[in-house]
Scaffold this active site. Sequence first.
Site, mmCIF file in Angstrom:
data_model
loop_
_atom_site.group_PDB
_atom_site.id
_atom_site.type_symbol
_atom_site.label_atom_id
_atom_site.label_comp_id
_atom_site.label_asym_id
_atom_site.label_seq_id
_atom_site.Cartn_x
_atom_site.Cartn_y
_atom_site.Cartn_z
ATOM 1 N N ASP A 143 -1.597 13.914 17.046
ATOM 2 C CA ASP A 143 -1.178 14.871 17.694
ATOM 3 C C ASP A 143 -2.005 15.866 17.826
ATOM 4 O O ASP A 143 -2.018 16.646 16.560
ATOM 5 C CB ASP A 143 0.265 14.830 17.604
ATOM 6 C CG ASP A 143 1.049 13.610 17.571
ATOM 7 O OD1 ASP A 143 0.922 13.081 18.661
ATOM 8 O OD2 ASP A 143 1.862 13.235 16.772
ATOM 9 N N PHE B 204 12.232 14.590 11.537
ATOM 10 C CA PHE B 204 11.174 13.779 11.671
ATOM 11 C C PHE B 204 11.155 12.529 12.401
ATOM 12 O O PHE B 204 10.576 12.395 13.236
ATOM 13 C CB PHE B 204 10.472 13.428 10.113
ATOM 14 C CG PHE B 204 8.968 13.019 10.397
ATOM 15 C CD1 PHE B 204 8.377 13.723 10.754
ATOM 16 C CD2 PHE B 204 8.891 12.005 9.490
ATOM 17 C CE1 PHE B 204 6.796 13.524 10.856
ATOM 18 C CE2 PHE B 204 7.599 11.293 9.567
ATOM 19 C CZ PHE B 204 6.519 12.283 10.056
ATOM 20 N N HIS C 123 3.810 -0.907 3.555
ATOM 21 C CA HIS C 123 3.184 0.151 3.446
ATOM 22 C C HIS C 123 4.171 1.225 3.193
ATOM 23 O O HIS C 123 5.023 1.636 4.259
ATOM 24 C CB HIS C 123 2.420 0.560 4.735
ATOM 25 C CG HIS C 123 1.614 1.808 4.888
ATOM 26 N ND1 HIS C 123 0.279 1.863 3.959
ATOM 27 C CD2 HIS C 123 1.481 3.059 5.391
ATOM 28 C CE1 HIS C 123 -0.340 3.232 4.259
ATOM 29 N NE2 HIS C 123 0.585 3.789 4.969
ATOM 30 N N SER D 35 0.831 -1.184 0.056
ATOM 31 C CA SER D 35 0.256 0.034 -0.063
ATOM 32 C C SER D 35 0.863 1.189 0.016
ATOM 33 O O SER D 35 2.119 1.122 0.453
ATOM 34 C CB SER D 35 -0.889 0.009 1.236
ATOM 35 O OG SER D 35 -0.006 -0.366 2.330
ATOM 36 N N GLU E 248 1.111 5.350 0.798
ATOM 37 C CA GLU E 248 0.611 6.722 1.711
ATOM 38 C C GLU E 248 0.884 7.969 0.992
ATOM 39 O O GLU E 248 1.997 8.282 0.586
ATOM 40 C CB GLU E 248 1.006 6.600 3.106
ATOM 41 C CG GLU E 248 0.677 7.579 4.139
ATOM 42 C CD GLU E 248 0.868 7.649 5.463
ATOM 43 O OE1 GLU E 248 0.695 6.228 5.827
ATOM 44 O OE2 GLU E 248 1.539 8.400 6.009
HETATM 45 P P1 FAD Z 1 -2.839 5.500 20.408
HETATM 46 O O1 FAD Z 1 -2.997 4.130 20.121
HETATM 47 O O2 FAD Z 1 -3.975 6.255 21.089
HETATM 48 O O3 FAD Z 1 -1.786 5.762 21.524
HETATM 49 C C1 FAD Z 1 -1.064 6.830 22.091
HETATM 50 C C2 FAD Z 1 -0.151 6.629 23.153
HETATM 51 O O4 FAD Z 1 -1.051 6.523 24.148
HETATM 52 C C3 FAD Z 1 0.840 5.671 23.170
HETATM 53 O O5 FAD Z 1 1.981 5.975 23.806
HETATM 54 C C4 FAD Z 1 -0.017 4.495 23.838
HETATM 55 O O6 FAD Z 1 0.926 3.430 24.256
HETATM 56 C C5 FAD Z 1 -0.768 5.188 24.955
HETATM 57 N N1 FAD Z 1 -2.085 4.465 24.991
HETATM 58 C C6 FAD Z 1 -2.967 4.126 24.215
HETATM 59 N N2 FAD Z 1 -4.207 3.502 24.894
HETATM 60 C C7 FAD Z 1 -3.863 3.990 26.011
HETATM 61 C C8 FAD Z 1 -4.633 3.802 27.305
HETATM 62 N N3 FAD Z 1 -5.860 3.258 27.026
HETATM 63 N N4 FAD Z 1 -4.321 4.376 28.400
HETATM 64 C C9 FAD Z 1 -2.959 4.883 28.519
HETATM 65 N N5 FAD Z 1 -2.155 5.160 27.467
HETATM 66 C C10 FAD Z 1 -2.652 4.578 26.373
HETATM 67 N N6 FAD Z 1 -0.945 11.400 12.762
HETATM 68 C C11 FAD Z 1 -1.757 12.340 12.281
HETATM 69 O O7 FAD Z 1 -1.919 13.309 12.911
HETATM 70 N N7 FAD Z 1 -2.402 12.051 10.923
HETATM 71 C C12 FAD Z 1 -2.157 10.922 10.353
HETATM 72 O O8 FAD Z 1 -2.791 10.533 9.294
HETATM 73 C C13 FAD Z 1 -1.162 9.929 10.826
HETATM 74 N N8 FAD Z 1 -0.911 8.783 10.212
HETATM 75 C C14 FAD Z 1 -0.288 7.942 10.816
HETATM 76 C C15 FAD Z 1 -0.116 6.513 9.939
HETATM 77 C C16 FAD Z 1 0.773 5.543 10.661
HETATM 78 C C17 FAD Z 1 0.730 4.344 9.847
HETATM 79 C C18 FAD Z 1 1.308 5.813 11.698
HETATM 80 C C19 FAD Z 1 2.206 4.774 12.511
HETATM 81 C C20 FAD Z 1 0.988 7.020 12.536
HETATM 82 C C21 FAD Z 1 0.459 7.982 11.997
HETATM 83 N N9 FAD Z 1 0.207 9.237 12.547
HETATM 84 C C22 FAD Z 1 -0.531 10.211 11.932
HETATM 85 C C23 FAD Z 1 0.935 9.629 14.003
HETATM 86 C C24 FAD Z 1 -0.029 9.198 15.171
HETATM 87 O O9 FAD Z 1 -1.144 10.069 15.182
HETATM 88 C C25 FAD Z 1 1.029 9.370 16.471
HETATM 89 O O10 FAD Z 1 1.751 8.562 16.437
HETATM 90 C C26 FAD Z 1 -0.006 9.508 17.749
HETATM 91 O O11 FAD Z 1 0.981 10.297 18.721
HETATM 92 C C27 FAD Z 1 -0.347 8.469 18.189
HETATM 93 O O12 FAD Z 1 -1.384 7.812 17.495
HETATM 94 P P2 FAD Z 1 -2.032 6.524 17.677
HETATM 95 O O13 FAD Z 1 -3.116 6.316 16.995
HETATM 96 O O14 FAD Z 1 -1.019 5.515 17.775
HETATM 97 O O15 FAD Z 1 -2.606 6.594 19.446
#
Ligand code: FAD
Length: 277
Positions: free
Chosen positions: A101, A208, A258, A7, A9
Amino acid sequence: MAKPRISFEYFPPKTEAGKDKLLNMTTTALNELNPEFFSITYGAGGTTRGATLGVVSAMSEAGIDVAPHLSFGGDDEDAVNDLLDTYKALGIKRLVALRGDIPSGMGTANQLVHASELVALVRERSGDHFEIEVAAYPEIHPESNSYESDVQFLKTKLDAGANSAISQYFYNVEAYFYYLDQCAAAGIDKPIYAGIMPITNYENLARFSHNCGAEIPRWICKRMESYGNDRDSIRKFGLEVVTQLCQTLLDSGAPGIHFYTMNQVEPTSTIYKNLGL
Ligand code: FAD
């Protein structure tokens, strides 16, 4: 051996000219490689809402499988639900669900806190309509308290209804396979696709990577630094290193790759061709 899933991005371009180039030239070239889908990033807090939707709808209308990222950041549940309904109406079948973020100064009035809650919200609103991808961190998310908790929180997202995960990019292949083993030991049995960032510009990559917690191995840093402004050598070295990384991943059983294309045909296309896929 099953064909690996590939895939690509994109991020939504800021200008109409950039969007035209992406949709016409870049997508035409990359679509010839038969990817499973293209994903389009989304600025947390809705900063790219219109731009992401514009690229997603244009690609979907052109008959291309496209997966919008949905990173709620500072968005509330109503904004997320509106987008879900819009994507469903467009015939979109796949989403990448993320926390994102939160941009500074946006506040935290939203009710959603973790990506697992977004996954649950998508399932509640749209049932099984969408295939849901979530993010995974072989080198561990920078805010994580521990290795174990980060693996557990990936499991929480998958248990909430996500189908698979895409990893943050990495250059340490051992980190990825060790992570897969730890995830399997924690009871995760869904695929974790390897996210790969081709190397083109050292300064940007270093900045980055520091922010997102991806390590660039010292030998790669030293080699890149030694090339200075010699962009051809950097490009050639990057192609070799990333092709080798992908080859090792596929030879060792990664379910797919990806590519973070940075909206460019090259070097993703050459790496893909080097792999003989
Ligand atoms: P989560 O899964 O919520 O995790 C965030 C943090 O909280 C982690 O440290 C985790 O260990 C912790 N955590 C999770 N659940 C809990 C809980 N229940 N209690 C306590 N702690 C918890 N960012 C963007 O803004 N736009 C994008 O389009 C984008 N695309 C991305 C695509 C990919 C493939 C990846 C790998 C990252 C992408 N990001 C994007 C970055 C991402 O949004 C950031 O890394 C963000 O800081 C974490 O998102 P997450 O969905 O992993 O969060």
